[in-house]
Design a protein around this motif. Structure first.
Motif, PDB file in Angstrom:
ATOM      1  N   UNK A 107       0.810  -1.219   0.000  1.00 18.41           N
ATOM      2  CA  UNK A 107       0.000   0.000   0.000  1.00 18.41           C
ATOM      3  C   UNK A 107       0.850   1.279   0.000  1.00 18.41           C
ATOM      4  N   UNK A 108       2.157   1.150   0.117  1.00 19.24           N
ATOM      5  CA  UNK A 108       3.040   2.309   0.170  1.00 19.24           C
ATOM      6  C   UNK A 108       3.280   2.879  -1.230  1.00 19.24           C
ATOM      7  N   UNK A 109       3.320   4.205  -1.360  1.00 22.72           N
ATOM      8  CA  UNK A 109       3.659   4.792  -2.660  1.00 22.72           C
ATOM      9  C   UNK A 109       5.117   4.546  -3.061  1.00 22.72           C
ATOM     10  N   UNK A 110       5.927   4.025  -2.141  1.00 20.90           N
ATOM     11  CA  UNK A 110       7.335   3.730  -2.437  1.00 20.90           C
ATOM     12  C   UNK A 110       7.558   2.274  -2.833  1.00 20.90           C
ATOM     13  N   UNK A 111       6.490   1.480  -2.924  1.00 18.15           N
ATOM     14  CA  UNK A 111       6.622   0.038  -3.091  1.00 18.15           C
ATOM     15  C   UNK A 111       7.421  -0.336  -4.344  1.00 18.15           C
ATOM     16  N   UNK A 112       7.176   0.315  -5.459  1.00 13.95           N
ATOM     17  CA  UNK A 112       7.873  -0.024  -6.707  1.00 13.95           C
ATOM     18  C   UNK A 112       9.023   0.933  -7.013  1.00 13.95           C
ATOM     19  N   UNK A 113       9.367   1.805  -6.097  1.00 13.29           N
ATOM     20  CA  UNK A 113      10.413   2.803  -6.346  1.00 13.29           C
ATOM     21  C   UNK A 113      11.806   2.203  -6.239  1.00 13.29           C
ATOM     22  N   UNK A 114      12.684   2.757  -7.034  1.00 10.25           N
ATOM     23  CA  UNK A 114      14.114   2.456  -6.946  1.00 10.25           C
ATOM     24  C   UNK A 114      14.841   3.777  -6.721  1.00 10.25           C
ATOM     25  N   UNK A 115      16.126   3.711  -6.465  1.00 11.39           N
ATOM     26  CA  UNK A 115      16.911   4.933  -6.286  1.00 11.39           C
ATOM     27  C   UNK A 115      16.829   5.799  -7.545  1.00 11.39           C
ATOM     28  N   UNK A 116      16.847   5.164  -8.695  1.00  7.56           N
ATOM     29  CA  UNK A 116      16.802   5.895  -9.964  1.00  7.56           C
ATOM     30  C   UNK A 116      15.454   6.591 -10.170  1.00  7.56           C
ATOM     31  N   UNK A 117      14.352   5.915  -9.844  1.00 11.18           N
ATOM     32  CA  UNK A 117      13.038   6.546 -10.038  1.00 11.18           C
ATOM     33  C   UNK A 117      12.832   7.705  -9.065  1.00 11.18           C
ATOM     34  N   UNK A 118      13.360   7.591  -7.854  1.00  7.88           N
ATOM     35  CA  UNK A 118      13.242   8.701  -6.911  1.00  7.88           C
ATOM     36  C   UNK A 118      13.992   9.928  -7.426  1.00  7.88           C
ATOM     37  N   UNK A 119      15.188   9.722  -7.970  1.00  4.19           N
ATOM     38  CA  UNK A 119      15.956  10.840  -8.521  1.00  4.19           C
ATOM     39  C   UNK A 119      15.242  11.413  -9.745  1.00  4.19           C
ATOM     40  N   UNK A 120      14.757  10.555 -10.641  1.00  7.48           N
ATOM     41  CA  UNK A 120      14.076  11.015 -11.854  1.00  7.48           C
ATOM     42  C   UNK A 120      12.799  11.788 -11.527  1.00  7.48           C
ATOM     43  N   UNK A 121      12.113  11.412 -10.471  1.00  7.50           N
ATOM     44  CA  UNK A 121      10.868  12.087 -10.066  1.00  7.50           C
ATOM     45  C   UNK A 121      11.108  13.264  -9.128  1.00  7.50           C
ATOM     46  N   UNK A 122      12.377  13.613  -8.903  1.00  7.95           N
ATOM     47  CA  UNK A 122      12.745  14.714  -8.012  1.00  7.95           C
ATOM     48  C   UNK A 122      12.056  14.571  -6.656  1.00  7.95           C
ATOM     49  N   UNK A 123      12.138  13.369  -6.104  1.00 10.32           N
ATOM     50  CA  UNK A 123      11.470  13.065  -4.836  1.00 10.32           C
ATOM     51  C   UNK A 123      12.111  13.822  -3.682  1.00 10.32           C
ATOM     52  N   UNK A 124      11.256  14.201  -2.753  1.00 11.14           N
ATOM     53  CA  UNK A 124      11.707  14.828  -1.513  1.00 11.14           C
ATOM     54  C   UNK A 124      10.748  14.408  -0.415  1.00 11.14           C
ATOM     55  N   UNK A 125      11.299  14.117   0.750  1.00 10.98           N
ATOM     56  CA  UNK A 125      10.514  13.710   1.903  1.00 10.98           C
ATOM     57  C   UNK A 125      10.545  14.853   2.908  1.00 10.98           C
ATOM     58  N   UNK A 126       9.391  15.478   3.132  1.00 10.98           N
ATOM     59  CA  UNK A 126       9.273  16.629   4.018  1.00 10.98           C
ATOM     60  C   UNK A 126       8.831  16.150   5.396  1.00 10.98           C
ATOM     61  N   UNK A 127       9.580  16.507   6.411  1.00 11.42           N
ATOM     62  CA  UNK A 127       9.348  16.025   7.772  1.00 11.42           C
ATOM     63  C   UNK A 127       8.952  17.199   8.660  1.00 11.42           C
ATOM     64  N   UNK A 128       7.854  17.031   9.400  1.00 15.73           N
ATOM     65  CA  UNK A 128       7.424  18.020  10.388  1.00 15.73           C
ATOM     66  C   UNK A 128       7.265  17.319  11.723  1.00 15.73           C
ATOM     67  N   UNK A 129       7.981  17.813  12.730  1.00 11.90           N
ATOM     68  CA  UNK A 129       7.909  17.267  14.079  1.00 11.90           C
ATOM     69  C   UNK A 129       7.344  18.347  14.995  1.00 11.90           C
ATOM     70  N   UNK A 130       6.342  18.000  15.798  1.00  8.66           N
ATOM     71  CA  UNK A 130       5.707  18.941  16.731  1.00  8.66           C
ATOM     72  C   UNK A 130       5.628  18.295  18.103  1.00  8.66           C
ATOM     73  N   UNK A 131       5.790  19.107  19.128  1.00  7.15           N
ATOM     74  CA  UNK A 131       5.679  18.593  20.488  1.00  7.15           C
ATOM     75  C   UNK A 131       5.514  19.721  21.479  1.00  7.15           C
ATOM     76  N   UNK A 132       5.231  19.357  22.710  1.00  7.54           N
ATOM     77  CA  UNK A 132       5.079  20.344  23.783  1.00  7.54           C
ATOM     78  C   UNK A 132       6.354  20.397  24.599  1.00  7.54           C
ATOM     79  N   UNK A 133       6.916  21.589  24.690  1.00  5.97           N
ATOM     80  CA  UNK A 133       8.110  21.812  25.508  1.00  5.97           C
ATOM     81  C   UNK A 133       7.636  21.980  26.943  1.00  5.97           C
TER      82      UNK A 133
END
Length: 185
Positions: A107-133
């Motif tokens: 079910x993952x969108x990365x299931x059929x991905x390879x290193x080459x397809x990620x580079x060709x698709x200009x993939x980027x993984x955006x991470x947001x972390x939130x918490x209470x200080x």
């Protein structure tokens, strides 16, 4: 009137300066690279993070958006965003380090991905972390991203934990947060 404006100006300036410099911010260290590694019989996208400060973060949550270029049937290139489901997207208490894991199953969108397809698709993984200080009792945010060329395939993170045999305690060496080793798939 002059005295009133002088007092009001001093009070406003003091309030603005205090509000600016007393605002809490998260000091989260992220691993330099994300990994796509063997994980429980499948593969997983993962990265590590740790709190650099001695204060505690509670009710910490993380989200990952997978961004890539997709070509529509009419040939138009558009950037698409997909939220990646995580093994754990929230921890109650962020005391040491956290390896954030997205299992790559059917079910993952990365299931059929390879290193080459990620580079060709200009993939980027955006991470947001939130918490209470807990020091300021306010919400803090931290963000980072991993581009396709910052992902190491077939590797796993090395342990960050160090044990003190004399004291019988376990600690964490933040300098090891980036350490990984290659594995056979």
């Amino acid at each position: 009137i002059e005295s009133f404006i002088g007092l009001l100006s001093a009070a406003l300036a003091t309030g603005l300066v205090f509000a600016r410099f007393s605002r809490p911010s998260a000091a989260i260290m992220y691993s330099r690279h994300a990994l796509i590694a063997p994980y429980r019989g499948i593969r997983a996208f993962m990265f590590r993070c740790a709190n650099e400060r001695s204060n505690q973060l509670i009710e910490v949550s993380v989200q990952i958006m997978y961004s890539r270029i997709a070509v529509r049937p009419n040939g138009e290139r558009v950037r698409e965003f997909t939220s990646l489901p995580l093994e754990f997207d929230k921890v109650t208490f962020f005391a040491l380090s956290w390896t954030v894991v997205h299992p790559i199953d059917e079910s993952s969108p990365l299931f059929h991905c390879t290193a080459e397809t990620l580079v060709a698709n200009e993939a980027e993984f955006l991470v947001l972390l939130s918490g209470n200080d807990e020091t300021f009792s306010q919400t803090v945010h931290s963000r980072t991203s991993y581009k396709a060329n910052e992902i190491i395939w077939n590797a796993r993170f090395r342990s960050m934990f160090i044990e003190s045999t004399t004291r019988g305690t376990t600690g964490m060496d933040l300098a090891r947060i980036h350490d990984f080793e290659l594995v056979t798939p």
